[in-house]
Design a protein around this motif. Structure first.
Motif, PDB file in Angstrom:
ATOM      1  N   MET A 250      -8.067   9.981  -8.733  1.00 38.47           N
ATOM      2  CA  MET A 250      -7.913  10.865  -7.575  1.00 38.47           C
ATOM      3  C   MET A 250      -6.749  11.821  -7.785  1.00 38.47           C
ATOM      4  SD  MET A 250      -8.474   8.384  -4.270  1.00 38.47           S
ATOM      5  CE  MET A 250     -10.057   7.626  -3.906  1.00 38.47           C
ATOM      6  N   ALA A 251      -5.630  11.288  -8.284  1.00 37.74           N
ATOM      7  CA  ALA A 251      -4.446  12.120  -8.504  1.00 37.74           C
ATOM      8  C   ALA A 251      -4.699  13.179  -9.562  1.00 37.74           C
ATOM      9  CB  ALA A 251      -3.261  11.238  -8.898  1.00 37.74           C
ATOM     10  N   VAL A 252      -5.338  12.788 -10.666  1.00 37.53           N
ATOM     11  CA  VAL A 252      -5.605  13.730 -11.766  1.00 37.53           C
ATOM     12  C   VAL A 252      -6.609  14.790 -11.336  1.00 37.53           C
ATOM     13  CG1 VAL A 252      -6.551  13.958 -14.095  1.00 37.53           C
ATOM     14  CG2 VAL A 252      -5.022  12.056 -13.550  1.00 37.53           C
ATOM     15  N   VAL A 253      -7.687  14.364 -10.682  1.00 37.03           N
ATOM     16  CA  VAL A 253      -8.715  15.314 -10.238  1.00 37.03           C
ATOM     17  C   VAL A 253      -8.151  16.276  -9.207  1.00 37.03           C
ATOM     18  CG1 VAL A 253     -10.892  15.514  -8.976  1.00 37.03           C
ATOM     19  CG2 VAL A 253     -10.661  13.805 -10.768  1.00 37.03           C
ATOM     20  N   GLY A 262      -3.132  15.442  -3.815  1.00 32.33           N
ATOM     21  CA  GLY A 262      -3.417  14.123  -3.275  1.00 32.33           C
ATOM     22  C   GLY A 262      -4.482  14.161  -2.203  1.00 32.33           C
ATOM     23  N   VAL A 263      -4.436  15.200  -1.386  1.00 35.47           N
ATOM     24  CA  VAL A 263      -5.423  15.356  -0.311  1.00 35.47           C
ATOM     25  C   VAL A 263      -6.790  15.681  -0.895  1.00 35.47           C
ATOM     26  CG1 VAL A 263      -6.030  16.640   1.771  1.00 35.47           C
ATOM     27  CG2 VAL A 263      -3.624  16.113   1.280  1.00 35.47           C
ATOM     28  N   LEU A 264      -6.827  16.662  -1.801  1.00 38.44           N
ATOM     29  CA  LEU A 264      -8.104  17.096  -2.371  1.00 38.44           C
ATOM     30  C   LEU A 264      -8.731  16.012  -3.252  1.00 38.44           C
ATOM     31  CD1 LEU A 264      -7.196  20.776  -3.323  1.00 38.44           C
ATOM     32  CD2 LEU A 264      -8.612  20.009  -1.419  1.00 38.44           C
ATOM     33  N   GLY A 265      -7.917  15.364  -4.078  1.00 37.31           N
ATOM     34  CA  GLY A 265      -8.437  14.318  -4.940  1.00 37.31           C
ATOM     35  C   GLY A 265      -8.980  13.147  -4.149  1.00 37.31           C
ATOM     36  N   PHE A 289     -16.918   9.253 -16.200  1.00 30.97           N
ATOM     37  CA  PHE A 289     -17.601  10.523 -16.480  1.00 30.97           C
ATOM     38  C   PHE A 289     -17.053  11.626 -15.580  1.00 30.97           C
ATOM     39  CE2 PHE A 289     -21.160  13.476 -15.637  1.00 30.97           C
ATOM     40  CZ  PHE A 289     -21.376  13.932 -16.931  1.00 30.97           C
ATOM     41  N   THR A 290     -16.801  11.307 -14.301  1.00 32.73           N
ATOM     42  CA  THR A 290     -16.229  12.279 -13.368  1.00 32.73           C
ATOM     43  C   THR A 290     -14.858  12.744 -13.842  1.00 32.73           C
ATOM     44  OG1 THR A 290     -17.399  11.249 -11.513  1.00 32.73           O
ATOM     45  CG2 THR A 290     -15.530  12.669 -10.976  1.00 32.73           C
ATOM     46  N   LEU A 291     -14.052  11.803 -14.324  1.00 30.45           N
ATOM     47  CA  LEU A 291     -12.709  12.139 -14.805  1.00 30.45           C
ATOM     48  C   LEU A 291     -12.779  13.055 -16.021  1.00 30.45           C
ATOM     49  CD1 LEU A 291      -9.670  11.793 -14.663  1.00 30.45           C
ATOM     50  CD2 LEU A 291      -9.898   9.676 -15.973  1.00 30.45           C
ATOM     51  N   ILE A 292     -13.704  12.762 -16.934  1.00 31.52           N
ATOM     52  CA  ILE A 292     -13.861  13.597 -18.134  1.00 31.52           C
ATOM     53  C   ILE A 292     -14.245  15.025 -17.755  1.00 31.52           C
ATOM     54  CG2 ILE A 292     -15.270  13.969 -20.197  1.00 31.52           C
ATOM     55  CD1 ILE A 292     -15.452  10.907 -20.446  1.00 31.52           C
ATOM     56  N   ILE A 293     -15.207  15.155 -16.852  1.00 34.53           N
ATOM     57  CA  ILE A 293     -15.643  16.487 -16.400  1.00 34.53           C
ATOM     58  C   ILE A 293     -14.498  17.237 -15.728  1.00 34.53           C
ATOM     59  CG2 ILE A 293     -17.181  17.712 -14.823  1.00 34.53           C
ATOM     60  CD1 ILE A 293     -18.576  16.619 -17.299  1.00 34.53           C
ATOM     61  N   ALA A 294     -13.738  16.508 -14.903  1.00 31.51           N
ATOM     62  CA  ALA A 294     -12.634  17.148 -14.188  1.00 31.51           C
ATOM     63  C   ALA A 294     -11.564  17.646 -15.147  1.00 31.51           C
ATOM     64  CB  ALA A 294     -12.030  16.166 -13.180  1.00 31.51           C
ATOM     65  N   VAL A 295     -11.239  16.827 -16.151  1.00 28.06           N
ATOM     66  CA  VAL A 295     -10.201  17.210 -17.115  1.00 28.06           C
ATOM     67  C   VAL A 295     -10.645  18.406 -17.954  1.00 28.06           C
ATOM     68  CG1 VAL A 295      -8.965  16.446 -19.176  1.00 28.06           C
ATOM     69  CG2 VAL A 295      -9.163  14.917 -17.217  1.00 28.06           C
ATOM     70  N   ILE A 296     -11.938  18.466 -18.273  1.00 35.80           N
ATOM     71  CA  ILE A 296     -12.456  19.564 -19.099  1.00 35.80           C
ATOM     72  C   ILE A 296     -12.487  20.879 -18.325  1.00 35.80           C
ATOM     73  CG2 ILE A 296     -14.500  20.452 -20.291  1.00 35.80           C
ATOM     74  CD1 ILE A 296     -15.137  17.578 -21.108  1.00 35.80           C
ATOM     75  N   TYR A 297     -13.028  20.829 -17.111  1.00 27.48           N
ATOM     76  CA  TYR A 297     -13.263  22.061 -16.356  1.00 27.48           C
ATOM     77  C   TYR A 297     -12.136  22.383 -15.366  1.00 27.48           C
ATOM     78  CZ  TYR A 297     -17.955  21.984 -18.316  1.00 27.48           C
ATOM     79  OH  TYR A 297     -19.021  21.989 -19.184  1.00 27.48           O
ATOM     80  N   PHE A 298     -11.376  21.376 -14.950  1.00 29.23           N
ATOM     81  CA  PHE A 298     -10.261  21.611 -14.046  1.00 29.23           C
ATOM     82  C   PHE A 298      -9.026  20.879 -14.576  1.00 29.23           C
ATOM     83  CE2 PHE A 298     -14.167  21.665 -11.529  1.00 29.23           C
ATOM     84  CZ  PHE A 298     -14.064  22.892 -10.902  1.00 29.23           C
ATOM     85  N   PRO A 299      -8.494  21.323 -15.705  1.00 25.67           N
ATOM     86  CA  PRO A 299      -7.369  20.610 -16.344  1.00 25.67           C
ATOM     87  C   PRO A 299      -6.129  20.528 -15.468  1.00 25.67           C
ATOM     88  CG  PRO A 299      -7.701  22.789 -17.330  1.00 25.67           C
ATOM     89  CD  PRO A 299      -8.868  22.545 -16.445  1.00 25.67           C
ATOM     90  N   GLU A 300      -5.958  21.466 -14.558  1.00 25.90           N
ATOM     91  CA  GLU A 300      -4.790  21.447 -13.668  1.00 25.90           C
ATOM     92  C   GLU A 300      -5.120  20.854 -12.301  1.00 25.90           C
ATOM     93  OE1 GLU A 300      -1.812  22.205 -14.668  1.00 25.90           O
ATOM     94  OE2 GLU A 300      -2.565  22.739 -16.655  1.00 25.90           O
ATOM     95  N   GLY A 301      -6.366  20.431 -12.122  1.00 26.64           N
ATOM     96  CA  GLY A 301      -6.754  19.809 -10.862  1.00 26.64           C
ATOM     97  C   GLY A 301      -7.367  20.779  -9.872  1.00 26.64           C
TER      98      GLY A 301
END
Length: 304
Positions: A250-253, A262-265, A289-301
């Protein structure tokens, strides 16, 4: 400039008024329960962002602190008869104390070594929750937790309980914002950039680490108390490693650089987790899988 600040504050105020009115617009208690869990997750993830995003300290044992707050508050209120407000605060304070003790090894450990230490703490706490049956109820769970009572009113209704959680969310965000904007926040950012550099400009890195571990634990303990008194039943399965990983996700996404992350994640993954329930056997794989996609396409969250 003054008018812009007033307009911004007015918009924020109106936003909170709209959010506070949700219980009166939603008739289904199931959706209200999801909103309550969302609020609890926001408190947890904001504390984790302070720890990971601002101070750069990795934690994989946050669910354990959440459990400490839950069991402490539950035991004080149901076994010793203390009122909710006292049990609620002590749950947060005791979790902060445990987090302080957990923070002591961080004065020597860094990076993945610190992550492993917090992971070990989480597993030790999970074993304790399972084995200390006289205190926690063990695998059978802790039953008979009373619903909160404030000023003679019982806050058992999801509509009323949502307002209580919302107040704690708001106070947690305000407290965190003041810390981030103040001297302590600048010290945390310097600590994240590099301990040697931070110490070279006179920052007490040991004090900063212990402070942020304690504060993060305090917020986790408050969230645990809210969870325990809403469900009126808790078991060790709610405070496992998988939940710690979910909080980190949640924090990373959401984005580690901003409190809004924190709110958005929490919003994104709390709702997504409800969809994952239909695929419980594959929930961890879907989460990864969700975390991988988030890190690839939204690296800054998502907060950007």
């Amino acid at each position: 400039m003054l008018s812009k600040k007033i307009n911004k504050k007015l918009k924020v105020f109106l936003l909170w008024v709209i959010i506070a009115s949700f219980p009166f617009l939603i008739a289904n208690d199931f959706y209200l329960t999801i909103l309550i869990y969302l609020g609890i997750n926001i408190i947890l993830v904001v504390g984790l962002i302070l720890l990971m995003g601002y101070a750069g300290q990795i934690s994989l044992g946050h669910a354990a602190l959440y459990g400490v707050g839950a069991y402490t508050s539950a035991y004080l209120s149901s076994r010793l008869g203390f009122p909710f407000w006292f049990s609620f605060l002590i749950g947060g304070v005791f979790a902060a104390f445990i987090a302080f003790l957990l923070g002591l090894p961080s004065l020597r450990l860094k990076g993945h070594y610190l992550a492993m230490a917090t992971l070990g703490f989480g597993e030790i706490a999970f074993i304790f929750f399972n084995e200390a049956t006289e205190i926690t109820g063990g695998v059978n769970g802790f039953v008979g937790i009373p619903s909160p009572r404030l000023f003679g009113f019982e806050l058992s209704s999801p509509r009323i309980y949502f307002e209580l959680v919302l107040i704690v969310v708001l106070l947690s965000l305000l407290l965190s914002r003041e810390i981030v904007r103040g001297h302590q926040g600048r010290s945390l950012k310097a600590l994240h950039s590099g301990e040697v550099a931070a110490e070279s400009v006179g920052i007490n890195t040991a004090k900063s680490k212990l402070f942020i571990f304690s504060l993060s634990g305090f917020l986790a303990g408050l969230a645990g108390s809210l969870y325990a008194h809403y469900t009126t039943f808790i078991s060790p399965s709610s405070f496992s490693l998988s939940f710690s990983i979910l909080l980190v996700t949640m924090a990373v996404v959401g984005g580690l650089k901003y409190l809004s992350g924190g709110v958005l994640g929490a919003l994104f993954l709390t709702i997504l987790s409800e969809f994952f329930r239909a695929y419980q056997d594959y929930s961890m794989a879907l989460l990864g899988f969700t975390l991988i996609i988030a890190v690839i396409y939204f690296p800054e969250g998502l907060s950007l």
